[in-house]
Design a protein around this motif. Structure first.
Motif, PDB file in Angstrom:
ATOM      1  N   SER A 124       0.830  -1.198   0.000  1.00 55.74           N
ATOM      2  CA  SER A 124       0.000   0.000   0.000  1.00 55.74           C
ATOM      3  C   SER A 124       0.870   1.257   0.000  1.00 55.74           C
ATOM      4  CB  SER A 124      -0.930   0.001   1.217  1.00 55.74           C
ATOM      5  OG  SER A 124      -1.700   1.177   1.257  1.00 55.74           O
ATOM      6  N   LYS A 125       1.983   1.221   0.746  1.00 54.54           N
ATOM      7  CA  LYS A 125       2.885   2.379   0.778  1.00 54.54           C
ATOM      8  C   LYS A 125       3.601   2.558  -0.552  1.00 54.54           C
ATOM      9  CE  LYS A 125       3.670   2.229   5.776  1.00 54.54           C
ATOM     10  NZ  LYS A 125       4.650   2.036   6.869  1.00 54.54           N
ATOM     11  N   VAL A 126       4.006   1.452  -1.167  1.00 50.56           N
ATOM     12  CA  VAL A 126       4.685   1.533  -2.460  1.00 50.56           C
ATOM     13  C   VAL A 126       3.748   2.108  -3.513  1.00 50.56           C
ATOM     14  CG1 VAL A 126       5.683   0.178  -4.348  1.00 50.56           C
ATOM     15  CG2 VAL A 126       6.327  -0.317  -1.980  1.00 50.56           C
ATOM     16  N   THR A 127       2.528   1.607  -3.576  1.00 53.61           N
ATOM     17  CA  THR A 127       1.586   2.130  -4.558  1.00 53.61           C
ATOM     18  C   THR A 127       1.248   3.593  -4.269  1.00 53.61           C
ATOM     19  OG1 THR A 127      -0.266   1.203  -3.272  1.00 53.61           O
ATOM     20  CG2 THR A 127       0.608  -0.133  -5.086  1.00 53.61           C
ATOM     21  N   GLY A 128       1.286   3.967  -2.988  1.00 48.22           N
ATOM     22  CA  GLY A 128       1.066   5.366  -2.631  1.00 48.22           C
ATOM     23  C   GLY A 128       2.180   6.263  -3.155  1.00 48.22           C
ATOM     24  N   VAL A 129       3.421   5.783  -3.046  1.00 51.00           N
ATOM     25  CA  VAL A 129       4.555   6.538  -3.584  1.00 51.00           C
ATOM     26  C   VAL A 129       4.407   6.703  -5.091  1.00 51.00           C
ATOM     27  CG1 VAL A 129       7.040   6.469  -3.992  1.00 51.00           C
ATOM     28  CG2 VAL A 129       6.140   5.873  -1.741  1.00 51.00           C
TER      29      VAL A 129
END
Length: 469
Positions: A272-277
């Protein structure tokens, strides 16, 4: 097998002859090509051409079942060491199975599977050699302190009589697409869980390849990248990055992040954090300043790669093999210089933003609770052609015998001894005492500077220790 001797070169002699001459040698293989290379003193060139030509034109007479079994065992051990028993070693094998259909040559790794190694015999090896290792499917590059006319005469002498092999058609480009997100989980003997995400893109030489390469650097290429600034620098992950893996038939954008040990390494949260970046990239875009910095770094790296003889001949061979143009570097640099923030954003929108991906969760054994999502992909059964046993009679029909007017069993001797020619130095001392040494180098438009200060451990030991009460 290519290093185990040929008709006029004894077992292990290839290694011995080169290393005794003070040279180095090796060979590598990947999805698109196999190469063999050696670096030796210039007076050994004729001997090297003799060696290479002998294993191209006269290898099979020295191939035996015993040698084949030894090399089969060696490859099995290599697979075990580099893939099966190495932490995270099977990641890209699993990724290839998910990204590409079974009919695609990138759906398996070049080393293959153990069952494939068990299936073949020495005659299969000979047939493969006869099919692909002909002079019309090879590129020979030579660089260094050479006499061009003499070198070409030697090339003609040792390679010119080797008959052509079967014709080899240029493979069609085969980029792929995904219909939906795929999730895989690999349990491994590791401590830190890792998330590896992949998006299929274009192919080597595509008009948007340079923009995709730059996009990978913006996402995860160094300490100024989005992944480093948002995930590594903040301490949320151990490591993170991105790279554009581009091959002749198809390319892939990879983004990875290694989580913390234990429960802190939950890959669902991390994904989720990677896709947010990545989504922030779609909103904020790319600055011209960062693009110009990255372009400068990449162009410098390409130029630095040409400073050695090995770098030059390797690039010439690659460009000729894949583009039919040994001078393709100018085109490649032109494509790089044409990259803009807008072209990077277009590449992001075309291949990454809102496009399906493959997400591989690599987790410690027994810790599937850390996976990014429940797996929804199982590799399709492999499509293996029926194996036809080849006889010696079948192989004899395919043999191509060179006809020479000289005795190939006579190994060429080195020419006159060579001596290293040291460059001319200039030297002077500045008014403040700095001693300056320099030399001119004009093969590449680069300058290297080194400042040496004798203030290391040796001097610190001479200082008297200071004791504090």
């Amino acid at each position: 097998m290519m290093f185990q001797g040929s008709e006029h070169v004894g077992d292990q002699e290839h290694f011995r002859l080169i290393t005794e001459a003070g040279g180095t040698l090796n060979g590598t293989t990947n999805r698109d090509r196999t190469n063999y290379f050696e670096t030796v003193p210039a007076n050994q060139l004729e001997k090297m051409l003799w060696l290479e030509a002998d294993r191209m034109g006269f290898l099979l007479g020295a191939v035996s079942q015993k040698k084949f079994e030894i090399q089969r065992s060696t490859v099995k051990n290599e697979r075990a060491q580099r893939y099966e028993n190495r932490p995270y070693g099977l990641m890209y094998e699993r990724m290839g199975e998910a990204l590409f259909p079974r009919t695609h040559p990138y759906s398996w790794q070049p080393i293959g599977y153990v069952e494939d190694l068990d299936r073949v015999d020495v005659n299969d090896l000979k047939a493969f050699f006869l099919r692909w290792y002909g002079p019309n499917n090879a590129t020979l590059t030579i660089g260094g302190d050479i006499d061009k006319a003499q070198t070409l005469a030697w090339v003609e002498k040792y390679f010119g009589s080797i008959p052509r092999g079967p014709e080899v058609d240029k493979a069609a480009k085969q980029p792929v697409t995904l219909d939906h997100n795929l999730y895989l989980t690999l349990e491994d003997n590791i401590q830190q869980p890792m998330l590896l995400m992949a998006w299929p893109t274009s192919y080597n030489g595509a008009t948007d390849e340079a923009s995709l390469d730059m996009l990978a650097r913006v996402i995860g290429g160094g300490k100024n990248s989005l992944m480093y600034q948002n995930l590594v620098k903040t301490g949320e992950v151990v490591d993170a990055g991105a790279f554009h893996d581009c091959a002749e038939l198809a390319c892939t954008m990879y983004v990875y992040a290694m989580g913390q040990s234990g429960d802190k390494g939950d890959l669902k949260t991390l994904r989720s954090k990677v896709t947010g970046v990545l989504s922030e990239l779609g909103k904020d875009g790319v600055t011209a300043k960062s693009v110009n910095e990255l372009k400068g770094m990449v162009e410098a790296s390409a130029i630095f790669g040409l400073q050695s003889v090995s770098g030059k001949v390797s690039q010439l061979a690659a460009y000729e093999t894949f583009f039919g143009d040994p001078g393709y570097l100018s085109t490649e640099l032109g494509n790089l210089r044409a990259v803009t923030p807008q072209s990077i954003e277009r590449a992001y929108a075309k291949y990454i933003q809102n496009h399906p991906s493959v997400s591989l969760s690599v987790v410690p054994k027994g810790k599937t609770s850390l996976q990014a999502a429940t797996p929804n992909f199982t590799p399709a059964p492999r499509i293996i052609p029926e194996h036809k046993q080849l006889s010696e009679a079948d192989l004899k029909k395919q043999l191509r015998e060179p006809v020479d007017d000289f005795d190939r069993s006579v190994m060429p001797q080195p020419s006159s001894p060579v001596e290293a020619v040291m460059p001319e130095l200039y030297r002077f001392t500045l008014a403040n005492g700095i001693k300056v040494l320099g030399t001119e180098y004009q093969e590449t438009p680069t300058v290297e500077l080194q400042l040496v200060v004798p203030a290391g451990v040796v001097l610190s030991r001479k200082a008297k220790p200071v004791w504090h009460s």
